[in-house]
Write a protein that holds these residues in place. Structure first.
Motif, PDB file in Angstrom:
ATOM      1  N   THR A 139       0.852  -1.177   0.000  1.00 26.72           N
ATOM      2  CA  THR A 139       0.000   0.000   0.000  1.00 26.72           C
ATOM      3  C   THR A 139       0.887   1.226   0.000  1.00 26.72           C
ATOM      4  OG1 THR A 139      -1.640  -1.175   1.318  1.00 26.72           O
ATOM      5  CG2 THR A 139      -1.807   1.222   1.265  1.00 26.72           C
ATOM      6  N   ASN A 140       0.563   2.197  -0.833  1.00 25.73           N
ATOM      7  CA  ASN A 140       1.314   3.448  -0.825  1.00 25.73           C
ATOM      8  C   ASN A 140       1.069   4.173   0.480  1.00 25.73           C
ATOM      9  OD1 ASN A 140       2.413   3.124  -3.378  1.00 25.73           O
ATOM     10  ND2 ASN A 140       0.647   4.057  -4.376  1.00 25.73           N
ATOM     11  N   LEU A 141       2.140   4.645   1.082  1.00 26.27           N
ATOM     12  CA  LEU A 141       2.028   5.358   2.351  1.00 26.27           C
ATOM     13  C   LEU A 141       1.914   6.855   2.110  1.00 26.27           C
ATOM     14  CD1 LEU A 141       4.796   3.502   4.399  1.00 26.27           C
ATOM     15  CD2 LEU A 141       2.335   3.136   4.483  1.00 26.27           C
ATOM     16  N   SER A 142       1.241   7.523   3.011  1.00 30.19           N
ATOM     17  CA  SER A 142       1.141   8.975   2.924  1.00 30.19           C
ATOM     18  C   SER A 142       2.517   9.588   3.152  1.00 30.19           C
ATOM     19  CB  SER A 142       0.168   9.501   3.977  1.00 30.19           C
ATOM     20  OG  SER A 142       0.722   9.300   5.274  1.00 30.19           O
ATOM     21  N   LEU A 143       2.676  10.846   2.776  1.00 29.69           N
ATOM     22  CA  LEU A 143       3.952  11.529   2.959  1.00 29.69           C
ATOM     23  C   LEU A 143       4.334  11.563   4.443  1.00 29.69           C
ATOM     24  CD1 LEU A 143       6.317  13.062   1.791  1.00 29.69           C
ATOM     25  CD2 LEU A 143       4.954  15.160   1.925  1.00 29.69           C
ATOM     26  N   GLY A 144       3.355  11.775   5.312  1.00 25.09           N
ATOM     27  CA  GLY A 144       3.622  11.788   6.750  1.00 25.09           C
ATOM     28  C   GLY A 144       4.138  10.445   7.249  1.00 25.09           C
ATOM     29  N   ALA A 145       3.538   9.364   6.770  1.00 25.75           N
ATOM     30  CA  ALA A 145       3.970   8.023   7.170  1.00 25.75           C
ATOM     31  C   ALA A 145       5.369   7.728   6.635  1.00 25.75           C
ATOM     32  CB  ALA A 145       2.975   6.980   6.679  1.00 25.75           C
ATOM     33  N   GLN A 146       5.641   8.153   5.400  1.00 27.29           N
ATOM     34  CA  GLN A 146       6.969   7.951   4.813  1.00 27.29           C
ATOM     35  C   GLN A 146       8.029   8.711   5.620  1.00 27.29           C
ATOM     36  OE1 GLN A 146       7.078   8.812   0.591  1.00 27.29           O
ATOM     37  NE2 GLN A 146       5.150   7.728   0.261  1.00 27.29           N
ATOM     38  N   THR A 147       7.694   9.946   6.005  1.00 29.26           N
ATOM     39  CA  THR A 147       8.622  10.762   6.789  1.00 29.26           C
ATOM     40  C   THR A 147       8.872  10.129   8.153  1.00 29.26           C
ATOM     41  OG1 THR A 147       7.863  12.752   5.661  1.00 29.26           O
ATOM     42  CG2 THR A 147       9.028  13.070   7.745  1.00 29.26           C
ATOM     43  N   SER A 148       7.823   9.670   8.806  1.00 27.31           N
ATOM     44  CA  SER A 148       7.965   9.016  10.115  1.00 27.31           C
ATOM     45  C   SER A 148       8.830   7.776  10.013  1.00 27.31           C
ATOM     46  CB  SER A 148       6.586   8.635  10.675  1.00 27.31           C
ATOM     47  OG  SER A 148       5.833   9.783  10.941  1.00 27.31           O
TER      48      SER A 148
END
Length: 99
Positions: free
Chosen positions: A9-18
């Motif tokens: 699943t593609n992660l949101s930018l916030g999740a990728q940053t975390s």
């Protein structure tokens, strides 16, 4: 024809940053595991086999030797990680002295 479902699943930018921040912290902890160790690895030949020991001085200045294991891939990887951590530690000390 049936569409193939992706397991990812593609992660949101916030999740990728975390995730990236967590990965950086984990790498820092990994590098820090050797930061307090001062000493060196030495090999000893015993009955035709090579064994690795870590030599250091205790708080009273007495020489100590700790058995690490037989020479092999696992021990070589440990020695490499130790050497890399010493290089990183040395570079950090240089940076502190320059400022």
């Amino acid at each position: 024809m049936v569409a193939k479902r992706s397991s990812f699943t593609n992660l949101s930018l916030g999740a990728q940053t975390s995730y990236a921040e967590l990965l950086d912290m984990a790498r820092s902890v990994e590098q820090a595991k050797f930061s307090c160790l001062r000493g060196s690895f030495h090999r000893r030949q015993i009955k035709g086999k090579t064994y690795v020991y870590f030599n250091f001085r205790d708080v009273d200045g007495h020489g100590c030797s700790v058995y690490v294991g037989p020479e092999g891939e696992r021990v070589e990887r440990l020695i490499h990680e130790f050497k890399q951590s010493q290089v990183v530690d040395f570079r950090q000390e240089l940076t502190l002295y320059r400022h």
